[in-house]
Design a protein around this motif. Sequence first.
Motif, short mmCIF file in Angstrom:
data_model
loop_
_atom_site.label_atom_id
_atom_site.label_comp_id
_atom_site.label_asym_id
_atom_site.label_seq_id
_atom_site.Cartn_x
_atom_site.Cartn_y
_atom_site.Cartn_z
N ASN A 1 19.79 -12.92 -10.45
CA ASN A 1 18.59 -12.41 -9.78
C ASN A 1 17.52 -12.04 -10.80
N SER A 2 16.28 -12.14 -10.33
CA SER A 2 15.16 -11.75 -11.17
C SER A 2 14.90 -10.26 -11.04
N THR A 3 14.02 -9.75 -11.90
CA THR A 3 13.52 -8.41 -11.70
C THR A 3 12.56 -8.42 -10.52
N ALA A 4 12.36 -7.26 -9.88
CA ALA A 4 11.53 -7.19 -8.68
C ALA A 4 10.04 -7.11 -9.04
N VAL A 5 9.19 -7.70 -8.18
CA VAL A 5 7.74 -7.60 -8.34
C VAL A 5 7.16 -7.02 -7.05
N LEU A 6 6.09 -6.23 -7.22
CA LEU A 6 5.45 -5.58 -6.07
C LEU A 6 4.23 -6.37 -5.65
N LEU A 7 4.14 -6.64 -4.34
CA LEU A 7 2.98 -7.35 -3.77
C LEU A 7 2.26 -6.38 -2.84
N GLU A 8 0.98 -6.07 -3.17
CA GLU A 8 0.17 -5.15 -2.37
C GLU A 8 -0.95 -5.91 -1.67
N VAL A 9 -0.99 -5.80 -0.36
CA VAL A 9 -2.02 -6.47 0.44
C VAL A 9 -2.77 -5.40 1.22
N GLY A 10 -4.10 -5.38 1.13
CA GLY A 10 -4.92 -4.40 1.84
C GLY A 10 -6.39 -4.70 1.66
N GLU A 11 -7.23 -3.72 2.02
CA GLU A 11 -8.66 -3.87 1.87
C GLU A 11 -9.04 -3.59 0.42
N THR A 12 -9.78 -4.47 -0.16
CA THR A 12 -10.23 -4.26 -1.52
C THR A 12 -11.42 -3.34 -1.55
N LYS A 13 -11.87 -2.90 -2.69
CA LYS A 13 -13.02 -2.00 -2.81
C LYS A 13 -14.28 -2.62 -2.23
N ILE A 14 -14.48 -3.90 -2.47
CA ILE A 14 -15.67 -4.57 -1.95
C ILE A 14 -15.64 -4.56 -0.44
N ASN A 15 -14.50 -4.86 0.11
CA ASN A 15 -14.40 -4.84 1.58
C ASN A 15 -14.65 -3.44 2.13
N ARG A 16 -14.15 -2.45 1.41
CA ARG A 16 -14.39 -1.08 1.86
C ARG A 16 -15.87 -0.73 1.84
N VAL A 17 -16.56 -1.14 0.78
CA VAL A 17 -18.00 -0.87 0.69
C VAL A 17 -18.75 -1.55 1.83
N ILE A 18 -18.38 -2.82 2.05
CA ILE A 18 -19.04 -3.56 3.14
C ILE A 18 -18.77 -2.89 4.47
N LEU A 19 -17.52 -2.43 4.65
CA LEU A 19 -17.18 -1.76 5.90
C LEU A 19 -17.98 -0.47 6.07
N LEU A 20 -18.07 0.31 4.98
CA LEU A 20 -18.83 1.56 5.05
C LEU A 20 -20.31 1.31 5.30
N VAL A 21 -20.85 0.29 4.63
CA VAL A 21 -22.26 -0.05 4.86
C VAL A 21 -22.48 -0.47 6.31
N GLY A 22 -21.56 -1.26 6.80
CA GLY A 22 -21.67 -1.70 8.20
C GLY A 22 -21.63 -0.53 9.15
N ILE A 23 -20.69 0.39 8.89
CA ILE A 23 -20.60 1.57 9.75
C ILE A 23 -21.89 2.40 9.65
N GLY A 24 -22.42 2.54 8.43
CA GLY A 24 -23.66 3.29 8.23
C GLY A 24 -24.82 2.69 8.97
N VAL A 25 -24.91 1.36 8.89
CA VAL A 25 -26.00 0.68 9.60
C VAL A 25 -25.87 0.90 11.10
N LYS A 26 -24.63 0.81 11.60
CA LYS A 26 -24.43 1.02 13.03
C LYS A 26 -24.82 2.44 13.43
N VAL A 27 -24.48 3.43 12.63
CA VAL A 27 -24.84 4.82 12.93
C VAL A 27 -26.35 5.01 12.96
N VAL A 28 -27.02 4.43 11.95
CA VAL A 28 -28.48 4.54 11.88
C VAL A 28 -29.13 3.90 13.09
#
Length: 316
Positions: free
Chosen positions: A251-278
């Motif tokens: 067997n090999s050593t274990a590797v971790l795979l992380e899947v989620g929203e990246t920082k850019i996606n988070r910024v875009i999401l926050l900007v989108g939410i901000g625009v919607k609020v405005v």
Amino acid sequence: MMIAVLLLLTVKSAGTLSAAWSVTFENPDLCAVKGSSVTFRCIYNYTDGETVRKTGWYKGHLKNDVWKRVELSDLPSYHHRYEYLGDEQHNCSLAVHDLQVNDTGYYYFHFGTDTIGWRSKSSVCLTVSEVRATVQPERVRAGEKAEDTGKYSCTVKGHESVQSHPVALDVQYSPLNVSAEVSQAGLLSVGSNVNLTCNSAANPEADNYTWYSSSSRLQVASGQVLSLPSLEVSHSGVYLCRAGNSVGESNSTAVLLEVGETKINRVILLVGIGVKVVLMLFLTLIIIWVRKGWCHPAGDSEMDSHDYENMKMRNG
């Protein structure tokens, strides 16, 4: 009586000649390895007063079922390979270089004087062998290491410069240093793709790969490369691979795979939410303003109508 005397003199003369004329080999049986050199050490004698005019070494050769002696100088295969170390006195030694297997055979020495030619009755028997190394068995399985794999040669003591052709020792072992590598490091965004590759050192090469994931706790794929073309959050987890060959698996050593929203996606999401609020706030203000605009004119008309009536009453 005269015949008996002559016969006695003849026998005595032949015995004296045999004792005086001789060729002696130091070692009549020689063994050598291919590619090496050999020396035939030899001494010859003759009666006093004779002068040696010719010397020569011959090799026994069977041709048409007839045993003949052929001088080495007449054999092309010996050109530039033999060297007469003797003289025209008593030393008849010979050296042969770069020995070949077909040099095996019987060698004789001849010499001649002004009155007689003499050839050795005995001979030097030379056997030339090729040094060979063998491995039995050729293929073995390793314990903890496989470090003895390689090519081996052997030699004869005293002839270390002449080595056998190398033979290979094939040490087989199960996969070692098995590792799982991810084509992209860090947090991976949803919808992207990634490859996981299983590597190992093995003999024979690993031909069986299996992938496991901690999220499913089951086998998720087979093959050296695990491709995930469109990642989802559910792909997150610990992955390991198992590499195997005909000897075993690891067997090999274990590797971790992380899947989620990246920082850019988070910024875009926050900007989108901000625009919607405005936009919602702006829309709310517009609605309030419009409603106020509709209410004020009606109030003014009502006040005007009341004032008109009051005026009428006062005037009446």
